[in-house]
Design a protein around this motif. Structure first.
Motif, mmCIF file in Angstrom:
data_model
loop_
_atom_site.group_PDB
_atom_site.id
_atom_site.type_symbol
_atom_site.label_atom_id
_atom_site.label_comp_id
_atom_site.label_asym_id
_atom_site.label_seq_id
_atom_site.Cartn_x
_atom_site.Cartn_y
_atom_site.Cartn_z
ATOM 1 N N VAL A 4 28.202 31.913 24.425
ATOM 2 C CA VAL A 4 27.508 32.216 23.181
ATOM 3 C C VAL A 4 28.259 31.878 22.015
ATOM 4 O O VAL A 4 29.363 31.963 21.788
ATOM 5 C CB VAL A 4 27.107 33.845 23.193
ATOM 6 C CG1 VAL A 4 26.531 34.195 22.099
ATOM 7 C CG2 VAL A 4 26.242 34.129 24.556
ATOM 8 N N THR A 12 18.156 31.071 23.804
ATOM 9 C CA THR A 12 17.797 31.503 25.019
ATOM 10 C C THR A 12 16.870 32.678 24.775
ATOM 11 O O THR A 12 15.903 32.938 25.426
ATOM 12 C CB THR A 12 18.724 31.551 26.281
ATOM 13 O OG1 THR A 12 19.476 32.794 26.126
ATOM 14 C CG2 THR A 12 19.413 30.249 26.573
ATOM 15 N N VAL A 16 12.863 32.851 26.069
ATOM 16 C CA VAL A 16 12.268 33.575 27.051
ATOM 17 C C VAL A 16 11.114 34.541 26.387
ATOM 18 O O VAL A 16 10.210 34.919 26.931
ATOM 19 C CB VAL A 16 13.173 34.507 27.894
ATOM 20 C CG1 VAL A 16 14.304 33.690 28.661
ATOM 21 C CG2 VAL A 16 13.879 35.387 27.113
ATOM 22 N N ARG A 20 7.170 34.840 27.508
ATOM 23 C CA ARG A 20 6.348 36.288 27.562
ATOM 24 C C ARG A 20 5.224 36.346 26.548
ATOM 25 O O ARG A 20 4.177 36.798 26.706
ATOM 26 C CB ARG A 20 7.501 37.266 27.031
ATOM 27 C CG ARG A 20 8.439 37.848 28.130
ATOM 28 C CD ARG A 20 8.944 39.329 27.650
ATOM 29 N NE ARG A 20 9.628 39.302 26.737
ATOM 30 C CZ ARG A 20 11.045 39.047 26.580
ATOM 31 N NH1 ARG A 20 11.811 38.855 27.737
ATOM 32 N NH2 ARG A 20 11.478 38.894 25.550
ATOM 33 N N ARG A 75 10.587 40.415 35.851
ATOM 34 C CA ARG A 75 11.855 40.994 35.802
ATOM 35 C C ARG A 75 11.571 41.998 34.740
ATOM 36 O O ARG A 75 12.083 43.274 34.675
ATOM 37 C CB ARG A 75 12.956 40.237 35.444
ATOM 38 C CG ARG A 75 13.174 39.572 33.823
ATOM 39 C CD ARG A 75 14.255 38.644 34.014
ATOM 40 N NE ARG A 75 14.203 38.030 32.406
ATOM 41 C CZ ARG A 75 15.091 37.139 31.975
ATOM 42 N NH1 ARG A 75 15.559 36.429 32.755
ATOM 43 N NH2 ARG A 75 15.097 36.854 30.749
ATOM 44 N N GLY A 98 21.813 43.023 26.270
ATOM 45 C CA GLY A 98 21.627 41.645 25.867
ATOM 46 C C GLY A 98 19.859 41.760 25.619
ATOM 47 O O GLY A 98 19.220 41.063 26.243
ATOM 48 N N ALA A 99 19.586 42.770 24.633
ATOM 49 C CA ALA A 99 18.201 42.768 24.545
ATOM 50 C C ALA A 99 17.307 41.650 23.967
ATOM 51 O O ALA A 99 16.240 41.758 24.297
ATOM 52 C CB ALA A 99 18.114 43.866 23.665
ATOM 53 N N ASP A 119 23.416 44.089 21.867
ATOM 54 C CA ASP A 119 23.431 42.647 21.958
ATOM 55 C C ASP A 119 24.347 42.218 21.031
ATOM 56 O O ASP A 119 25.063 42.775 20.194
ATOM 57 C CB ASP A 119 22.074 42.102 21.317
ATOM 58 C CG ASP A 119 21.792 40.755 22.126
ATOM 59 O OD1 ASP A 119 22.412 40.269 22.452
ATOM 60 O OD2 ASP A 119 20.263 40.569 21.924
ATOM 61 N N THR A 123 22.648 37.673 17.128
ATOM 62 C CA THR A 123 20.955 37.808 17.745
ATOM 63 C C THR A 123 20.585 39.326 17.177
ATOM 64 O O THR A 123 19.299 39.177 16.925
ATOM 65 C CB THR A 123 21.196 38.093 19.155
ATOM 66 O OG1 THR A 123 22.001 36.722 19.508
ATOM 67 C CG2 THR A 123 19.817 38.011 19.848
ATOM 68 N N VAL A 147 27.116 44.317 20.049
ATOM 69 C CA VAL A 147 28.436 44.092 21.030
ATOM 70 C C VAL A 147 28.686 42.865 21.442
ATOM 71 O O VAL A 147 27.475 42.189 21.931
ATOM 72 C CB VAL A 147 28.332 44.813 22.334
ATOM 73 C CG1 VAL A 147 29.373 45.031 23.207
ATOM 74 C CG2 VAL A 147 28.222 46.695 21.968
ATOM 75 N N ASP A 148 29.678 42.203 21.369
ATOM 76 C CA ASP A 148 30.032 40.781 22.179
ATOM 77 C C ASP A 148 30.580 41.238 23.454
ATOM 78 O O ASP A 148 31.678 41.732 23.425
ATOM 79 C CB ASP A 148 30.909 40.045 21.303
ATOM 80 C CG ASP A 148 31.369 38.631 21.862
ATOM 81 O OD1 ASP A 148 30.840 38.541 23.231
ATOM 82 O OD2 ASP A 148 31.435 37.818 21.395
ATOM 83 N N PHE A 149 30.089 41.094 24.589
ATOM 84 C CA PHE A 149 30.276 41.620 25.819
ATOM 85 C C PHE A 149 32.168 40.965 26.325
ATOM 86 O O PHE A 149 32.576 41.591 26.967
ATOM 87 C CB PHE A 149 29.668 41.337 27.043
ATOM 88 C CG PHE A 149 28.040 42.015 26.884
ATOM 89 C CD1 PHE A 149 28.019 43.293 26.646
ATOM 90 C CD2 PHE A 149 27.021 41.193 26.974
ATOM 91 C CE1 PHE A 149 26.874 44.094 26.552
ATOM 92 C CE2 PHE A 149 25.724 41.908 26.634
ATOM 93 C CZ PHE A 149 25.779 43.181 26.412
ATOM 94 N N LEU A 174 18.672 41.920 31.672
ATOM 95 C CA LEU A 174 17.833 40.831 32.004
ATOM 96 C C LEU A 174 18.148 39.654 31.170
ATOM 97 O O LEU A 174 18.034 39.463 30.039
ATOM 98 C CB LEU A 174 16.378 41.289 31.623
ATOM 99 C CG LEU A 174 15.902 42.706 32.020
ATOM 100 C CD1 LEU A 174 14.423 42.973 31.636
ATOM 101 C CD2 LEU A 174 16.073 42.831 33.495
HETATM 102 C C1 LIG Z 1 18.208 35.080 27.799
HETATM 103 S S1 LIG Z 1 18.536 36.061 26.669
HETATM 104 C C2 LIG Z 1 17.700 37.317 27.309
HETATM 105 C C3 LIG Z 1 17.380 38.539 26.524
HETATM 106 C C4 LIG Z 1 16.367 39.625 26.830
HETATM 107 N N1 LIG Z 1 17.143 40.368 27.756
HETATM 108 C C5 LIG Z 1 15.069 39.370 27.478
HETATM 109 O O1 LIG Z 1 14.651 39.158 28.485
HETATM 110 O O2 LIG Z 1 14.142 38.739 26.753
HETATM 111 C C6 LIG Z 1 20.203 36.416 26.879
HETATM 112 C C7 LIG Z 1 20.667 37.493 25.936
HETATM 113 O O3 LIG Z 1 21.951 37.770 26.281
HETATM 114 C C8 LIG Z 1 22.683 38.135 25.237
HETATM 115 N N2 LIG Z 1 24.234 37.633 25.494
HETATM 116 C C9 LIG Z 1 24.889 36.705 26.238
HETATM 117 N N3 LIG Z 1 26.112 36.779 26.035
HETATM 118 C C10 LIG Z 1 26.573 37.795 25.433
HETATM 119 C C11 LIG Z 1 27.571 38.387 25.149
HETATM 120 N N4 LIG Z 1 28.753 37.694 25.355
HETATM 121 N N5 LIG Z 1 27.542 39.431 24.202
HETATM 122 C C12 LIG Z 1 26.592 39.974 23.862
HETATM 123 N N6 LIG Z 1 25.406 39.439 24.252
HETATM 124 C C13 LIG Z 1 25.146 38.558 24.873
HETATM 125 C C14 LIG Z 1 22.167 37.240 24.311
HETATM 126 O O4 LIG Z 1 22.416 37.691 22.812
HETATM 127 C C15 LIG Z 1 20.563 37.232 24.408
HETATM 128 O O5 LIG Z 1 20.137 38.201 23.719
#
Ligand SMILES: C[S@@+](CC[C@H](N)C(=O)[O-])C[C@H]1O[C@@H](n2cnc3c(N)ncnc32)[C@H](O)[C@@H]1O
Length: 287
Positions: A4, A12, A16, A20, A75, A98-99, A119, A123, A147-149, A174
């Protein structure tokens, strides 16, 4: 390569959310996932969907596009169906990991359910701007936890946001797992597994390229290339056997593939909306 981009909102998440929104606009009724905010939260991005019907991949003509949209709406529907079960059994917190542009918090039908949106900070900030710019108010029981995971502790950030570690909680994760490192995936599962009885999680995952059919491998390569072009990268895949091993500390697991998902959510439709192929799976796991 980073999965990311630090400073940029997730592309992404936008893609998505567009799919929707396309479901609300173009698919036959009854919808699989009915979301009155799905179009509205996108503001000007939704105009793009309407201006270019037929050329926009999120629209409807291509079977591959239809299959992907079906997965995305299924999902979200599955997560909210399982959440309703969890709330009926006492869960009081819903954590969206990751909302992205998920709008559940704005449609929350459960009176006493607190919602935590977790998230990546860039984002989350972008989402909050979109909500404000498009006139969607923030409900009182919604809490944001940036949060950055890969770099921050989920537990610390949730604690700071006021998360109650003694209450049963339900987690939705998701469209996130493929972007994580294995260490981060395991740390998150371990965190969820340490929650009180009655807690649970829903997530989706992709199977490794080598277990897919030649046709599915082509679809996988095309999606992986587009995700990479968007500055994000698929890097974590599992077989169902590997997922069962990762979730060994959960009391009950449901891991469903396209045949079960289609039977559950897409039977008797008057349009062609349904999942294709076996690459993607959805999991529910309960403590
Ligand atoms: C494909 S989107 C899905 C968003 C949402 N869950 C949905 O279904 O619409 C991926 C999500 O994962 C989050 N994400 C990916 N890697 C991340 C990280 N290392 N830390 C925080 N968020 C992360 C992105 O910011 C994004 O919001």
């Amino acid at each position: 390569m980073e999965a990311v981009d630090e400073a940029r909102p997730s592309q992404t998440a936008l893609r998505v959310a567009l799919r929707r929104a396309a479901h609300q606009l173009y698919d036959a009724r009854p919808l699989v996932f009915d979301d009155p905010f799905a179009v509205r939260i996108l503001g000007a991005h939704a105009e793009e969907l309407q201006r270019t019907p037929g050329r926009n991949p999120a629209y409807k003509a291509r079977p591959y596009s239809i299959g992907l949209r079906a997965l995305l709406v299924a999902r979200s529907r599955y997560a909210e169906d399982r959440l309703a079960d969890a709330v009926a059994q006492g869960a009081t917190q819903y954590v969206l990991l990751g909302a992205g542009l998920d709008t559940f918090a704005h449609r929350n039908p459960h009176a006493h359910l607190r919602v935590f949106e977790v998230d990546h900070p860039a984002t989350q900030m972008w989402k909050r701007d979109l909500l404000r710019d498009n006139g969607i108010a923030s409900p009182e029981n919604l809490v944001y936890a940036p949060v950055d995971f890969e770099r921050q502790s989920l537990a610390d950030q949730l604690r700071e946001a006021g998360f109650d570690f003694a209450a049963p909680s339900f987690f939705a994760w998701l469209g996130v797992v493929p972007y994580l490192t294995r260490e981060t995936f395991r740390a998150t599962i371990e965190f969820i597994a340490a929650q009180p009885k009655g807690s649970g999680v829903v997530f989706d995952y992709g199977q490794p390229r080598e277990v897919l059919s030649p046709l599915e491998q082509l679809a996988h390569d095309s999606l992986a290339a587009r995700v990479q072009q968007a500055g994000e990268e698929f890097r974590l895949f599992f077989t169902p056997q590997e997922i069962a091993a990762e979730l060994r500390n959960f009391r009950e697991i449901e891991d469903i593939g396209s045949a079960e998902i289609n039977a559950r959510y897409f039977a008797d439709r008057t349009d062609a909306l349904r999942l294709m192929g076996s690459a993607a799976r959805i999991v529910g796991a309960w403590l």
